[in-house]
Design a protein around this motif. Structure first.
Motif, short mmCIF file in Angstrom:
data_model
loop_
_atom_site.label_atom_id
_atom_site.label_comp_id
_atom_site.label_asym_id
_atom_site.label_seq_id
_atom_site.Cartn_x
_atom_site.Cartn_y
_atom_site.Cartn_z
N SER A 171 12.99 -1.10 15.40
CA SER A 171 13.67 -2.44 15.08
C SER A 171 13.85 -2.67 14.19
CB SER A 171 11.91 -3.19 15.50
OG SER A 171 11.79 -3.46 16.75
N ARG A 213 13.23 -11.21 20.30
CA ARG A 213 11.47 -10.96 20.73
C ARG A 213 10.82 -10.61 21.54
NH1 ARG A 213 13.12 -16.01 19.45
NH2 ARG A 213 12.03 -16.79 21.36
N THR A 214 11.29 -10.98 22.73
CA THR A 214 10.40 -10.84 23.67
C THR A 214 10.15 -8.99 24.69
OG1 THR A 214 10.61 -13.10 25.03
CG2 THR A 214 9.70 -10.81 25.94
N GLU A 217 13.80 -16.54 26.72
CA GLU A 217 14.42 -16.52 25.37
C GLU A 217 16.20 -16.27 25.95
OE1 GLU A 217 14.34 -12.84 21.41
OE2 GLU A 217 12.93 -13.05 23.04
#
Length: 255
Positions: free
Chosen positions: A192, A204-205, A248
């Motif tokens: 990341s 984010r998920t 999202e």
């Protein structure tokens, strides 16, 4: 096709097989069409297997053989007053123009068209097809080979196609798939960080790993997950965080 009120062209695309692009196409298309009330169509351009076209045929047979699913499908289609979303077979070459012509010839206004595209940039027409998308979502796993392939692919999209200006792409979004909740791998944090340093976007998920991602409806099943005719069971969606992913997803496409 640029207006916010026009049909959005979406692709779950990756240069590595087995990471879930076809599965996510079906999960999100079915959620939006059957549960959330949007009009959806899918172009299966993954020649020569055309896996989504074949999946729909299997789903039709399964619903007819399974009394529980047959009743669920009857209740659903009576309630929403909408047919199953079409899955249209087409090669990657010329698929965006084919989608535009499909929209122009249809009496129905479609909110979304999803494209299941081949997993190699060497496929004729694939780069032009990708350039015609509004949003691209790329599933990744914490595997070195998958990551290298996905990052090269995403950088190609970001640095070559988007910067040329002759594209409809508004966002390219990497997201973690097949995450093992029992394992706290440092690879997720390291990768990341690398993705951020490369100037790429990661969602984010994190979608949790589930055997359901590799299963279609079974003969005696009373719930469905990956289906072209019914939305995934809400409990199963929540268990793997697909409900968070959908939320999202809407944040991104509406921003």
């Amino acid at each position: 096709m640029e207006s916010e009120n026009k049909t959005k062209f979406i692709a779950f695309s990756s240069q590595k097989g087995g990471v879930g692009k076809s599965t996510f196409t079906v999960l999100v298309a079915s959620e939006l069409h059957y549960r959330q009330g949007y009009n959806v169509a899918v172009f299966d351009a993954d020649f020569p297997q055309y896996s989504l076209v074949k999946m729909k045929n299997r789903d039709l047979g399964m619903v007819m053989e399974n009394e529980f699913l047959k009743k669920a499908a009857f209740r659903q289609f009576t309630s929403i007053n909408r047919k199953a979303y079409p899955i249209i077979e087409h090669k990657a070459e010329g698929v965006v123009q084919a989608a535009i012509e499909f929209l122009e010839s249809s009496d129905l206004r479609f909110d979304f068209i999803f494209f299941d595209l081949p997993g190699t940039v060497n496929t004729p027409g694939i780069l032009k097809a990708l350039a015609g998308m509004h949003h691209i979502f790329t599933p990744i796993t914490a595997d070195r080979v998958v990551m290298e392939s996905s990052l090269v692919f995403t950088q190609l999209m970001n640095d070559v196609i988007m910067k040329k200006g002759s594209t409809s792409i508004k966002s390219i979004n990497l997201f973690w798939n097949q995450v093992d909740g029992r394992e706290r791998s440092p690879l997720y944090e390291l990768y990341s960080k690398l993705i951020g340093e490369l100037g790429l976007t990661i969602m984010r998920t994190q979608v949790m790993n589930s055997t359901r991602f590799r299963k279609e409806s079974e003969a005696a099943a009373k719930t469905v997950f990956r289906s072209t005719l019914l939305p995934a069971d809400e409990r199963l969606m929540k268990a793997c965080r697909m409900d968070q992913f959908i939320a999202e997803f809407f944040e991104i496409i509406n921003s």
